[in-house]
Design a protein around this motif. Structure first.
Motif, PDB file in Angstrom:
ATOM      1  N   LEU A  25       0.899  -1.207  -0.037  1.00 24.33           N
ATOM      2  CA  LEU A  25       0.092  -0.017   0.020  1.00 24.33           C
ATOM      3  C   LEU A  25       0.806   1.244  -0.081  1.00 24.33           C
ATOM      4  O   LEU A  25       0.560   2.277  -0.809  1.00 24.33           O
ATOM      5  N   GLY A  26       1.859   1.234   0.943  1.00 23.49           N
ATOM      6  CA  GLY A  26       2.858   2.273   0.823  1.00 23.49           C
ATOM      7  C   GLY A  26       3.484   2.783  -0.557  1.00 23.49           C
ATOM      8  O   GLY A  26       3.744   3.922  -0.823  1.00 23.49           O
ATOM      9  N   VAL A  27       3.898   1.474  -1.246  1.00 21.98           N
ATOM     10  CA  VAL A  27       4.435   1.623  -2.413  1.00 21.98           C
ATOM     11  C   VAL A  27       3.399   2.168  -3.383  1.00 21.98           C
ATOM     12  O   VAL A  27       3.720   3.052  -4.214  1.00 21.98           O
ATOM     13  N   MET A  28       2.428   1.665  -3.519  1.00 22.99           N
ATOM     14  CA  MET A  28       1.025   2.445  -4.359  1.00 22.99           C
ATOM     15  C   MET A  28       0.987   3.929  -4.110  1.00 22.99           C
ATOM     16  O   MET A  28       0.908   4.611  -5.029  1.00 22.99           O
ATOM     17  N   LEU A  29       1.033   4.052  -2.802  1.00 28.12           N
ATOM     18  CA  LEU A  29       0.893   5.601  -2.567  1.00 28.12           C
ATOM     19  C   LEU A  29       2.062   6.504  -2.650  1.00 28.12           C
ATOM     20  O   LEU A  29       1.975   7.630  -3.360  1.00 28.12           O
ATOM     21  N   ALA A  30       3.082   6.046  -2.235  1.00 29.79           N
ATOM     22  CA  ALA A  30       4.533   6.781  -2.537  1.00 29.79           C
ATOM     23  C   ALA A  30       5.132   6.808  -4.083  1.00 29.79           C
ATOM     24  O   ALA A  30       5.758   7.639  -4.255  1.00 29.79           O
ATOM     25  N   GLY A  31       4.970   5.609  -4.523  1.00 29.31           N
ATOM     26  CA  GLY A  31       5.643   5.096  -5.674  1.00 29.31           C
ATOM     27  C   GLY A  31       7.153   4.905  -5.624  1.00 29.31           C
ATOM     28  O   GLY A  31       7.786   4.998  -6.511  1.00 29.31           O
ATOM     29  N   ASN A  32       7.377   4.498  -4.388  1.00 23.76           N
ATOM     30  CA  ASN A  32       8.946   4.192  -3.934  1.00 23.76           C
ATOM     31  C   ASN A  32       9.046   3.524  -2.770  1.00 23.76           C
ATOM     32  O   ASN A  32       8.331   3.699  -1.776  1.00 23.76           O
ATOM     33  N   ARG A 120      -4.902  10.730  -5.508  1.00 23.73           N
ATOM     34  CA  ARG A 120      -3.994   9.429  -5.523  1.00 23.73           C
ATOM     35  C   ARG A 120      -4.550   8.409  -4.594  1.00 23.73           C
ATOM     36  O   ARG A 120      -4.529   7.260  -4.746  1.00 23.73           O
ATOM     37  N   ALA A 121      -4.715   8.862  -3.277  1.00 23.50           N
ATOM     38  CA  ALA A 121      -5.008   7.967  -2.202  1.00 23.50           C
ATOM     39  C   ALA A 121      -6.419   7.371  -2.632  1.00 23.50           C
ATOM     40  O   ALA A 121      -6.636   5.976  -2.298  1.00 23.50           O
ATOM     41  N   VAL A 122      -7.287   8.191  -3.140  1.00 22.40           N
ATOM     42  CA  VAL A 122      -8.605   7.686  -3.187  1.00 22.40           C
ATOM     43  C   VAL A 122      -8.436   6.588  -4.520  1.00 22.40           C
ATOM     44  O   VAL A 122      -9.202   5.576  -4.368  1.00 22.40           O
ATOM     45  N   LEU A 123      -7.643   6.757  -5.408  1.00 19.69           N
ATOM     46  CA  LEU A 123      -7.610   5.797  -6.319  1.00 19.69           C
ATOM     47  C   LEU A 123      -6.864   4.552  -5.975  1.00 19.69           C
ATOM     48  O   LEU A 123      -7.335   3.404  -6.273  1.00 19.69           O
ATOM     49  N   VAL A 124      -5.786   4.606  -5.160  1.00 24.77           N
ATOM     50  CA  VAL A 124      -5.033   3.529  -4.513  1.00 24.77           C
ATOM     51  C   VAL A 124      -6.224   2.742  -3.897  1.00 24.77           C
ATOM     52  O   VAL A 124      -6.117   1.399  -3.837  1.00 24.77           O
ATOM     53  N   LEU A 125      -6.988   3.357  -2.865  1.00 24.76           N
ATOM     54  CA  LEU A 125      -7.560   2.560  -2.048  1.00 24.76           C
ATOM     55  C   LEU A 125      -8.858   2.091  -2.711  1.00 24.76           C
ATOM     56  O   LEU A 125      -9.427   0.731  -2.501  1.00 24.76           O
ATOM     57  N   ARG A 126      -9.316   2.522  -3.891  1.00 27.24           N
ATOM     58  CA  ARG A 126     -10.503   2.104  -4.676  1.00 27.24           C
ATOM     59  C   ARG A 126      -9.971   0.908  -5.474  1.00 27.24           C
ATOM     60  O   ARG A 126     -10.551  -0.036  -5.433  1.00 27.24           O
ATOM     61  N   TYR A 127      -8.865   1.143  -6.136  1.00 27.14           N
ATOM     62  CA  TYR A 127      -8.439   0.249  -7.353  1.00 27.14           C
ATOM     63  C   TYR A 127      -7.348  -0.727  -6.746  1.00 27.14           C
ATOM     64  O   TYR A 127      -7.273  -1.822  -7.448  1.00 27.14           O
ATOM     65  N   TYR A 128      -6.646  -0.455  -6.007  1.00 25.58           N
ATOM     66  CA  TYR A 128      -5.580  -1.276  -5.514  1.00 25.58           C
ATOM     67  C   TYR A 128      -6.097  -1.984  -4.180  1.00 25.58           C
ATOM     68  O   TYR A 128      -5.891  -3.320  -4.157  1.00 25.58           O
ATOM     69  N   GLU A 129      -6.590  -1.464  -3.120  1.00 23.47           N
ATOM     70  CA  GLU A 129      -7.364  -2.107  -1.910  1.00 23.47           C
ATOM     71  C   GLU A 129      -8.502  -2.467  -2.153  1.00 23.47           C
ATOM     72  O   GLU A 129      -9.155  -3.319  -1.418  1.00 23.47           O
ATOM     73  N   ASP A 130      -9.203  -2.261  -3.264  1.00 16.22           N
ATOM     74  CA  ASP A 130     -10.490  -2.855  -3.678  1.00 16.22           C
ATOM     75  C   ASP A 130     -11.749  -2.400  -2.562  1.00 16.22           C
ATOM     76  O   ASP A 130     -12.148  -3.154  -1.980  1.00 16.22           O
ATOM     77  N   LEU A 131     -11.410  -1.058  -1.930  1.00 13.38           N
ATOM     78  CA  LEU A 131     -12.245  -0.920  -1.054  1.00 13.38           C
ATOM     79  C   LEU A 131     -13.519   0.108  -1.702  1.00 13.38           C
ATOM     80  O   LEU A 131     -13.494   0.937  -2.574  1.00 13.38           O
ATOM     81  N   ALA A 134     -17.512   4.127   0.789  1.00 11.02           N
ATOM     82  CA  ALA A 134     -17.913   4.315   2.254  1.00 11.02           C
ATOM     83  C   ALA A 134     -16.596   3.988   2.952  1.00 11.02           C
ATOM     84  O   ALA A 134     -16.730   4.925   3.989  1.00 11.02           O
ATOM     85  N   GLU A 135     -16.022   2.867   2.731  1.00 13.00           N
ATOM     86  CA  GLU A 135     -14.773   2.695   3.564  1.00 13.00           C
ATOM     87  C   GLU A 135     -13.428   3.478   3.415  1.00 13.00           C
ATOM     88  O   GLU A 135     -13.025   3.824   4.289  1.00 13.00           O
ATOM     89  N   ILE A 136     -13.540   3.939   2.067  1.00 11.60           N
ATOM     90  CA  ILE A 136     -12.469   4.956   1.697  1.00 11.60           C
ATOM     91  C   ILE A 136     -12.750   6.232   2.743  1.00 11.60           C
ATOM     92  O   ILE A 136     -11.791   6.871   3.220  1.00 11.60           O
ATOM     93  N   ALA A 137     -14.146   6.551   2.749  1.00  5.87           N
ATOM     94  CA  ALA A 137     -14.331   7.951   3.407  1.00  5.87           C
ATOM     95  C   ALA A 137     -14.026   7.720   4.788  1.00  5.87           C
ATOM     96  O   ALA A 137     -13.467   8.655   5.241  1.00  5.87           O
ATOM     97  N   GLU A 138     -14.181   6.621   5.380  1.00  2.00           N
ATOM     98  CA  GLU A 138     -13.769   6.256   6.830  1.00  2.00           C
ATOM     99  C   GLU A 138     -12.498   6.585   6.988  1.00  2.00           C
ATOM    100  O   GLU A 138     -11.905   7.126   7.924  1.00  2.00           O
ATOM    101  N   VAL A 139     -11.594   5.888   6.010  1.00  2.00           N
ATOM    102  CA  VAL A 139     -10.363   6.117   6.123  1.00  2.00           C
ATOM    103  C   VAL A 139      -9.796   7.395   6.150  1.00  2.00           C
ATOM    104  O   VAL A 139      -8.958   7.877   6.727  1.00  2.00           O
ATOM    105  N   LEU A 140     -10.254   8.251   5.286  1.00  2.00           N
ATOM    106  CA  LEU A 140      -9.912   9.595   4.727  1.00  2.00           C
ATOM    107  C   LEU A 140     -10.633  10.669   5.750  1.00  2.00           C
ATOM    108  O   LEU A 140     -10.062  11.753   5.778  1.00  2.00           O
ATOM    109  N   GLY A 141     -11.529  10.367   6.465  1.00  2.00           N
ATOM    110  CA  GLY A 141     -12.278  11.169   7.278  1.00  2.00           C
ATOM    111  C   GLY A 141     -13.058  12.219   6.461  1.00  2.00           C
ATOM    112  O   GLY A 141     -13.303  13.219   7.129  1.00  2.00           O
TER     113      GLY A 141
END
Length: 171
Positions: A25-32, A120-131, A134-141
């Protein structure tokens, strides 16, 4: 140890069970990969200090995921120059054309680097974490509608860049 839901994991057990997923997840978010390791290490150190509270949660793994995303969103030093270092793939299928795969990965990171961190976080959580939203909204507040609008803006930006690159013959 038990809570109302069942056995409570120890800190070490939870780290063992979730570390690789948090790193991906960190790699997907940071790209590094190196920045992802720093990100996850920071989160795990913070989680260790709060372990008594975290261990009693129904889903401590989800809480750690939220911590990783929030830490990524708060780091001012990440991507300060819009530089994106490409991580080595975590798994390499033997039958793939590695050159083509690397070129596609480079292009993907370059596109993602143009997005604001929250999009970027929204796309990673949606397409990589498959959330779900509603759950993405919870993660991001944020509200689920905010998630949908961030996703729509991010996808529109990516489409715009892809269309521009195709028109210029770079795709």
């Amino acid at each position: 140890m038990m809570n109302d839901v069942g056995p409570v994991l120890s800190y070490v057990d939870l780290v063992r069970a979730s570390e690789r997923r948090l790193l991906r997840l960190g790699v997907m978010l940071a790209g590094n990969e190196h920045t992802a390791e720093d990100l996850v290490q920071t989160v795990l150190a913070r989680a260790h200090r709060k372990w008594e509270r975290i261990s009693g949660l129904d889903r401590p793994e989800a809480y750690l995921r939220t911590m990783v995303v929030n830490e990524f969103l708060s780091w001012r030093r990440l991507l300060k120059n819009n530089e994106v270092l490409l991580a080595e793939p975590i798994e390499r299928p033997a039958h793939d054309d590695l050159g083509l795969r690397q070129a596609q990965r480079d292009a993907t990171w370059q596109l993602l680097a143009r997005l604001p961190r929250k999009q970027r976080a929204v796309l990673v959580l949606r397409y990589y974490e498959d959330l779900p939203d509603a759950e993405i909204a919870e993660v991001l507040g944020v509200a689920a509608a905010t998630v949908r609008s961030n996703a729509a803006r991010a996808l529109a930006t990516l489409r715009e860049h892809l269309t521009a690159e195709e028109a210029n013959g770079h795709a």
